[in-house]
Design an enzyme around this catalytic site. Structure first.
Site, short mmCIF file in Angstrom:
data_model
loop_
_atom_site.label_atom_id
_atom_site.label_comp_id
_atom_site.label_asym_id
_atom_site.label_seq_id
_atom_site.Cartn_x
_atom_site.Cartn_y
_atom_site.Cartn_z
N PHE A 232 0.86 -1.19 0.00
CA PHE A 232 0.00 0.00 0.00
C PHE A 232 0.89 1.24 0.00
O PHE A 232 0.70 2.18 0.75
CB PHE A 232 -0.92 -0.02 1.23
CG PHE A 232 -1.83 -1.22 1.27
CD1 PHE A 232 -1.53 -2.31 2.08
CD2 PHE A 232 -2.96 -1.29 0.47
CE1 PHE A 232 -2.34 -3.44 2.11
CE2 PHE A 232 -3.79 -2.41 0.48
CZ PHE A 232 -3.48 -3.49 1.30
N ARG B 222 2.55 4.67 -1.24
CA ARG B 222 2.28 5.82 -2.11
C ARG B 222 3.58 6.36 -2.67
O ARG B 222 4.57 6.45 -1.91
CB ARG B 222 1.60 6.94 -1.30
CG ARG B 222 0.17 6.66 -0.89
CD ARG B 222 -0.28 7.70 0.12
NE ARG B 222 0.51 7.59 1.36
CZ ARG B 222 0.60 8.55 2.27
NH1 ARG B 222 0.02 9.71 2.09
NH2 ARG B 222 1.32 8.36 3.36
N GLU B 223 3.61 6.74 -3.92
CA GLU B 223 4.83 7.35 -4.46
C GLU B 223 5.13 8.63 -3.68
O GLU B 223 4.22 9.39 -3.36
CB GLU B 223 4.68 7.65 -5.95
CG GLU B 223 4.63 6.38 -6.78
CD GLU B 223 4.84 6.62 -8.27
OE1 GLU B 223 4.27 5.87 -9.05
OE2 GLU B 223 5.58 7.56 -8.62
N ASN C 72 -7.76 0.66 -3.40
CA ASN C 72 -7.41 1.69 -4.38
C ASN C 72 -8.66 2.26 -5.03
O ASN C 72 -8.78 3.47 -5.24
CB ASN C 72 -6.47 1.12 -5.44
CG ASN C 72 -5.01 1.32 -5.04
OD1 ASN C 72 -4.73 1.78 -3.93
ND2 ASN C 72 -4.09 0.98 -5.93
N PHE D 269 -7.79 12.08 1.62
CA PHE D 269 -8.23 11.80 0.25
C PHE D 269 -9.56 12.47 -0.08
O PHE D 269 -10.37 11.92 -0.82
CB PHE D 269 -8.23 10.29 -0.02
CG PHE D 269 -6.85 9.80 -0.35
CD1 PHE D 269 -5.84 9.92 0.60
CD2 PHE D 269 -6.53 9.29 -1.59
CE1 PHE D 269 -4.54 9.53 0.31
CE2 PHE D 269 -5.22 8.88 -1.89
CZ PHE D 269 -4.22 9.01 -0.94
N LEU D 270 -9.75 13.65 0.49
CA LEU D 270 -10.94 14.45 0.17
C LEU D 270 -10.51 15.83 -0.32
O LEU D 270 -11.20 16.82 -0.11
CB LEU D 270 -11.82 14.60 1.42
CG LEU D 270 -12.91 13.55 1.65
CD1 LEU D 270 -13.70 13.88 2.92
CD2 LEU D 270 -13.85 13.39 0.47
N GLY E 226 -9.11 18.32 -6.74
CA GLY E 226 -7.94 18.64 -7.58
C GLY E 226 -8.26 18.45 -9.04
O GLY E 226 -9.44 18.44 -9.43
N GLY F 120 -4.28 10.73 -10.90
CA GLY F 120 -3.42 10.10 -11.93
C GLY F 120 -2.57 9.05 -11.25
O GLY F 120 -2.95 8.50 -10.22
N CYS G 197 -1.08 3.68 -10.43
CA CYS G 197 -1.90 2.65 -9.78
C CYS G 197 -3.39 2.86 -9.94
O CYS G 197 -4.10 2.01 -10.48
CB CYS G 197 -1.53 2.59 -8.30
SG CYS G 197 0.15 2.09 -8.08
C1 UDX Z 1 -1.87 5.10 -4.54
C2 UDX Z 1 -2.42 4.61 -3.21
O1 UDX Z 1 -2.58 5.73 -2.33
C3 UDX Z 1 -1.43 3.61 -2.59
O2 UDX Z 1 -1.96 3.11 -1.37
C4 UDX Z 1 -1.22 2.46 -3.57
O3 UDX Z 1 -0.32 1.51 -3.05
C5 UDX Z 1 -0.70 3.00 -4.88
O4 UDX Z 1 -1.60 3.98 -5.42
P1 UDX Z 1 -0.11 6.84 -5.43
O5 UDX Z 1 -0.72 6.52 -6.75
O6 UDX Z 1 1.37 6.84 -5.28
O7 UDX Z 1 -0.68 5.81 -4.30
O8 UDX Z 1 -0.57 8.31 -5.05
P2 UDX Z 1 -1.71 8.93 -4.14
O9 UDX Z 1 -1.05 9.77 -3.12
O10 UDX Z 1 -2.67 7.93 -3.74
O11 UDX Z 1 -2.44 9.94 -5.20
C6 UDX Z 1 -3.04 9.39 -6.35
C7 UDX Z 1 -3.68 10.53 -7.13
O12 UDX Z 1 -4.78 11.06 -6.41
C8 UDX Z 1 -2.72 11.71 -7.39
O13 UDX Z 1 -2.94 12.19 -8.72
C9 UDX Z 1 -3.17 12.76 -6.38
O14 UDX Z 1 -2.93 14.08 -6.83
C10 UDX Z 1 -4.66 12.47 -6.30
N1 UDX Z 1 -5.27 12.89 -5.04
C11 UDX Z 1 -4.90 12.27 -3.88
C12 UDX Z 1 -6.24 13.89 -5.05
O15 UDX Z 1 -6.56 14.45 -6.10
N2 UDX Z 1 -6.83 14.25 -3.87
C13 UDX Z 1 -6.50 13.65 -2.69
O16 UDX Z 1 -7.05 14.04 -1.66
C14 UDX Z 1 -5.49 12.65 -2.69
#
Ligand code: UDX
Length: 432
Positions: A152, A154-155, A211, A252-253, A256, A260, A263
């Site tokens: 799990f 996150r990048e 995810n 995650f609320l 934006g 992208g 994953c």
């Molecule tokens: C995600 C999952 O969070 C992680 O648990 C899984 O293992 C891999 O995929 P990641 O893709 O690295 O991680 O990035 P994350 O921080 O989740 O953001 C994903 C996308 O959602 C990004 O484009 C980010 O800008 C967007 N995002 C995230 C939002 O637009 N709003 C948010 O509140 C959070």
């Protein structure tokens, strides 16, 4: 313990280095000789804050080894992690599992005593059953156990997410193997990680469902942001108000430009395909995919309105193009649609991203990479903040832009609308 990581990409390298940092001996194996050579020369092939230090420390302590010799590593290891990529199949939305199956086939040749084979790659439900069948062609069942242990990470936060996971999910019905993996992860469990053991298919589905739910949360607040723009409500108030409900949670609320990354888009598409394969229509997930894809078009419409449909010959600065900060990853970033569209409409685009120039734009006319914020913004008619890198949070726009009538489109709501209006800027943002 002695561990073998097959696949030294994003998951294999981070997990391998972190397992070594917990005191294990880790053999990181990849069939890409150049990548292995790079790592043995101390060069890190991925952009991940903190990774270089942890790799170097464990490499020098001889706990972390890089090689192309799978046979040697499998023979020496107790636990073998499959961490190869599962990209979307060409043209389709399903996960391409050929690298997983190749790894299973290869490693099965070298099983000399009982081994735990762990799928860490994100794989559709029931993939573990197929991996087991592949290995059974060469080895008796009593010589191995196939387990699912999704990551799990996150990048940009991967090391932190490995060290302080909310949960460690193990998909396996063999109690002895579960205990062995529990002791491997014991240092993290002691620091508060929840250790959950479930069926192998259960673990596989937990990853996809997690995810998909996170992406649903993001798309949900993005659509609420659209309504906020029409009703004069501040979406951030809505996010806070919702998030205070513990059943919803505040993370995650953040509205934006569209999610992208390598994953969410891939995993959600693959989950929808799994649903179809099992004749279960995952309609919510399909609508999230559509909503996220439409959002990019919606943002373009917004930019057209901000520029009163006069894009030709406009100077547009774009701050940040990666799909999120603290990574150089451009996969499925909304900038990949945005910049070429504006270029086709005749705009001159100057972009700056702290992670450097992007090959995705290098062949496009009138899209230039700038070395810093000021260079990108100085003659801009419109400044777009696309990715929320820290250095974009305290910009003195009066200093960086010579244009008194510059417009600012803040796609990450980094600035206060009222303050920007008081400063006399034509400021636009998301859901406010
Ligand atoms: C995600 C999952 O969070 C992680 O648990 C899984 O293992 C891999 O995929 P990641 O893709 O690295 O991680 O990035 P994350 O921080 O989740 O953001 C994903 C996308 O959602 C990004 O484009 C980010 O800008 C967007 N995002 C995230 C939002 O637009 N709003 C948010 O509140 C959070």
């Amino acid at each position: 313990m002695k561990i073998c990581m097959i696949g030294v990409g994003y998951v294999g390298l981070v997990s391998g280095a972190c397992f070594a940092d917990l005191g294990n001996t880790v053999y990181c194996i990849d069939n890409n000789q150049d990548k292995i050579d790079m790592l043995n020369m101390g060069k890190i092939p991925i952009y991940e804050p903190g990774l270089s230090e942890i790799v170097k420390k464990n490499y020098l302590s001889n706990r972390l080894k890089f090689s192309t010799n799978l046979k040697d590593a499998v023979i020496k290891s107790d636990i073998i992690f499959i961490c190869v990529g599962t990209p979307s199949s060409k043209g389709k939305k399903s996960a391409n599992l050929k690298y997983v199956f190749n790894a299973a086939n290869e490693l099965s040749k070298y099983i000399n005593k009982f081994k735990i084979i762990v799928n860490k790659s994100t794989v559709p439900v029931s993939t573990g059953d197929i991996v087991e069948k592949i290995i059974l062609k060469k080895k008796k069942k009593k010589l191995f156990e196939v387990v699912s242990n999704p990551e799990f990470l996150r990048e940009g936060e991967a090391i932190r997410d490995f060290r302080f996971p909310d949960r460690i999910v193990i998909g396996c019905n063999n109690k002895k193997v579960i205990r062995k993996l529990e002791s491997l992860y014991d240092p993290l469990i002691k620091k508060g990680a929840f250790f959950l053991s479930t069926s192998r298919r259960g673990a596989e589905l937990i990853k996809y469902a997690s995810n998909a739910f996170l992406a649903t949360k993001i798309s949900f607040i993005n659509e609420i942001a659209n309504l906020c723009e029409k009703t004069g409500v501040n979406v951030e108030d809505v996010s806070i108000g919702m998030g205070l409900d513990k059943r919803i949670g505040s993370r995650f609320l953040r509205a934006g430009p569209a999610y992208g990354g390598s994953c969410f888009p891939k995993d959600i598409a693959a989950l929808a395909v799994t649903g179809d394969q099992y004749k279960t229509n995952l309609s919510i997930i399909k609508s999230v995919m559509k909503s996220n894809s439409n959002r990019k078009i919606l943002l373009i419409e917004r930019i057209k309105r901000i520029l009163s449909n006069k894009i030709k010959n406009k100077e547009i600065a774009v701050l940040g193009v990666t799909f999120k900060p603290n990574t150089d990853d451009m996969r499925q970033s909304s900038s990949l649609k945005l910049l070429p569209f504006l270029q086709k409409k005749g705009a001159k685009i100057n972009y700056y991203d702290p992670s450097g120039e992007k090959k995705e734009f290098s062949r496009l006319k009138n899209i230039s990479f700038c070395r810093n914020i000021k260079e990108a913004c100085k003659k801009a008619d419109l400044i777009i903040i696309h990715t929320e890198w820290d250095e974009f949070k305290t910009i003195d726009f009066k200093k960086v832009s010579k244009n008194k009538k510059v417009k600012i489109y803040d796609m990450r709501n980094l600035y206060s609308s009222s303050k920007m209006q008081k400063l006399g800027f034509l400021y636009y943002s998301i859901g406010r």
